[in-house]
Motif scaffolding. Structure first.
Motif, short mmCIF file in Angstrom:
data_model
loop_
_atom_site.label_atom_id
_atom_site.label_comp_id
_atom_site.label_asym_id
_atom_site.label_seq_id
_atom_site.Cartn_x
_atom_site.Cartn_y
_atom_site.Cartn_z
N UNK A 68 -1.63 5.00 16.68
CA UNK A 68 -1.92 4.39 15.39
C UNK A 68 -2.13 5.42 14.29
N UNK A 69 -2.38 6.66 14.65
CA UNK A 69 -2.60 7.69 13.63
C UNK A 69 -1.33 8.00 12.85
N UNK A 70 -0.18 7.94 13.52
CA UNK A 70 1.07 8.16 12.81
C UNK A 70 1.33 7.09 11.77
N UNK A 71 1.06 5.84 12.14
CA UNK A 71 1.23 4.73 11.20
C UNK A 71 0.25 4.86 10.03
N UNK A 72 -0.98 5.26 10.36
CA UNK A 72 -1.98 5.43 9.32
C UNK A 72 -1.58 6.55 8.35
N UNK A 73 -1.11 7.67 8.89
CA UNK A 73 -0.70 8.80 8.04
C UNK A 73 0.42 8.38 7.09
N UNK A 74 1.37 7.59 7.59
CA UNK A 74 2.47 7.14 6.74
C UNK A 74 1.96 6.22 5.64
N UNK A 75 0.99 5.39 5.97
CA UNK A 75 0.42 4.48 4.97
C UNK A 75 -0.29 5.25 3.87
N UNK A 76 -1.09 6.24 4.26
CA UNK A 76 -1.82 7.03 3.26
C UNK A 76 -0.83 7.84 2.42
N UNK A 77 0.21 8.38 3.06
CA UNK A 77 1.21 9.16 2.33
C UNK A 77 1.91 8.32 1.27
N UNK A 78 2.21 7.08 1.62
CA UNK A 78 2.84 6.19 0.64
C UNK A 78 1.91 5.94 -0.54
N UNK A 79 0.63 5.72 -0.25
CA UNK A 79 -0.35 5.54 -1.33
C UNK A 79 -0.44 6.79 -2.20
N UNK A 80 -0.50 7.95 -1.56
CA UNK A 80 -0.62 9.19 -2.32
C UNK A 80 0.59 9.42 -3.21
N UNK A 81 1.77 9.14 -2.68
CA UNK A 81 3.00 9.38 -3.44
C UNK A 81 3.18 8.40 -4.60
N UNK A 82 2.79 7.15 -4.38
CA UNK A 82 3.05 6.12 -5.39
C UNK A 82 1.88 5.89 -6.35
N UNK A 83 0.64 6.13 -5.88
CA UNK A 83 -0.51 5.80 -6.71
C UNK A 83 -1.26 7.02 -7.24
N UNK A 84 -1.20 8.14 -6.52
CA UNK A 84 -1.95 9.31 -6.95
C UNK A 84 -1.09 10.34 -7.70
#
Length: 384
Positions: A14-30
């Protein structure tokens, strides 16, 4: 996103899925957000960032005490926004004492708001004369009936002036030293608690002083037991210190990426900078140190998630190595970019100013070396 292949042995599926989710947030929102220009702008931006991350559910690993996921979050966020990363850290510092020692009533009152970002957290421990020497704090909490009166001053407090809730550490028995410190959950609007002014950093970050003048809080504000504040504070730092190291890895990753982008496109003397061996040795050393730092970070997080009550040695090693390595990596990135690296709008210039604080807060590098030495000497039957 972090190089998951390097640390795969320490992660679950589940950590790989979580990392991808956070990366998407960082790229699109931050990443698209403009950088704060000054302290006032930074404070407004900080409140917005805390809520954005809460809306996205990024604080969930802190509540679940999944420190590998928290480390992945901080590393990924730090690549995009050192300010957002610092705010993530403070939210964790405010929440964790409630999780490990708070009453059910305290958790019901504050937990949801901290996780959603509706409540901005603060962690008020440091004082003008009590930094690494926490036991020297002079802020007092005197019992008066069922209440406590807090008096004293805190400084270098992240989110001072914008937090809705502070974890405040004060001496209930000054003569007892570290055993006389108590932790209190204090809402920012409590009478007698005042924001005493901003302390402005070169990289915008909401930092400042707090003053307590007969600040009355009920006995129900005590987190844990009276006199257990030092233990709670150290346990909190022990759990979250490894995530500081993860943030350092994120900043180092961004610096390495910026250096690579410049070195492979910038031409000097008829060839790309990356073709020069001196640049290759710099990049090779930067990549090696980043990989080594990540291994220490996620080994510490894996040990904690595996059920270890304390990861004092592992966290100290990770923080000391990763933050010092990140400082070197960022410095080398500035050197590779040359004059462009010191321009005010350069990402590596911002990283140069932002990464420096990681070597100080939540225990200086020197303190980490002492912790490591004591653990190693103790393991060999000595005393330190």
């Amino acid at each position: 996103m972090p190089d998951l292949a390097t640390i795969a042995a320490f992660l679950d599926l589940h950590h790989g899925e979580w990392a991808a989710r956070v990366a998407d947030f960082a790229d699109t929102r931050l990443r698209p957000r403009p950088r704060a220009r000054d302290d006032d702008d930074g404070r407004r931006e900080a409140v917005e960032l805390v809520r954005l991350m809460g809306d996205a559910g990024l604080y969930r690993p802190l509540a679940d005490m999944d420190y590998r996921a928290a480390a992945l979050a901080r590393e990924t966020i730090a690549v995009a926004s050192p300010l957002a990363d610092a705010l993530y850290a403070i939210q964790g510092l405010c929440l964790t004492p409630l999780l490990i020692a708070g009453t059910e009533s305290q958790r019901e009152r504050y937990r949801a708001g901290l996780l959603s970002g509706d409540l901005v957290g603060g962690f008020a421990m440091t004082e003008p004369e009590a930094g690494s020497d926490v036991a020297a704090m002079r802020t007092t909490a005197r019992r008066e009936g069922d209440d406590y009166l807090l008096n004293g001053r805190k400084h270098l407090i992240s989110n001072a002036g914008i937090a809705d809730l502070y974890m405040v550490f004060a001496a209930t028995d000054p003569a007892a030293g570290s055993r006389g410190i108590t932790c209190f959950a204090v809402p920012a609007d409590t009478p007698g608690l005042h924001f005493a002014g901003a302390q402005v950093l070169s990289a915008p970050h909401p930092l400042g002083e707090l003053a307590f003048q007969d600040c009355r809080v009920p006995g129900s504000a005590v987190v844990g037991e009276s006199g257990a504040g030092f233990k709670i504070g150290m346990a909190t730092l022990d759990r979250l210190r490894l995530t500081v190291a993860a943030a350092a890895c994120g900043m180092a990753e961004r610096a390495l990426d910026e250096a690579l982008a410049h070195a492979t496109t910038r031409r000097q003397f008829g060839q790309a900078l990356a073709d020069f061996q001196v640049i290759q040795t710099k990049i090779g050393a930067m990549a090696m140190e980043l990989a080594a730092a990540r291994l220490l970070v996620y080994q510490a997080a894996h040990t904690r998630d595996g059920g270890a009550e304390r990861v004092t040695l592992e966290a100290a090693r990770a923080k000391a190595f990763a933050t010092e390595a990140a400082q070197r990596i960022v410095d080398e990135a500035v050197q590779i970019l040359g004059g462009r690296g010191v321009l005010a709008d350069s990402p590596v210039d911002y990283l140069y100013r932002a990464v420096r604080a990681l070597r100080i807060y939540e225990g200086t590098t020197e303190i980490q070396y002492l912790i490591i030495a004591r653990q190693v000497i103790g393991a060999h039957g000595g005393t330190a």
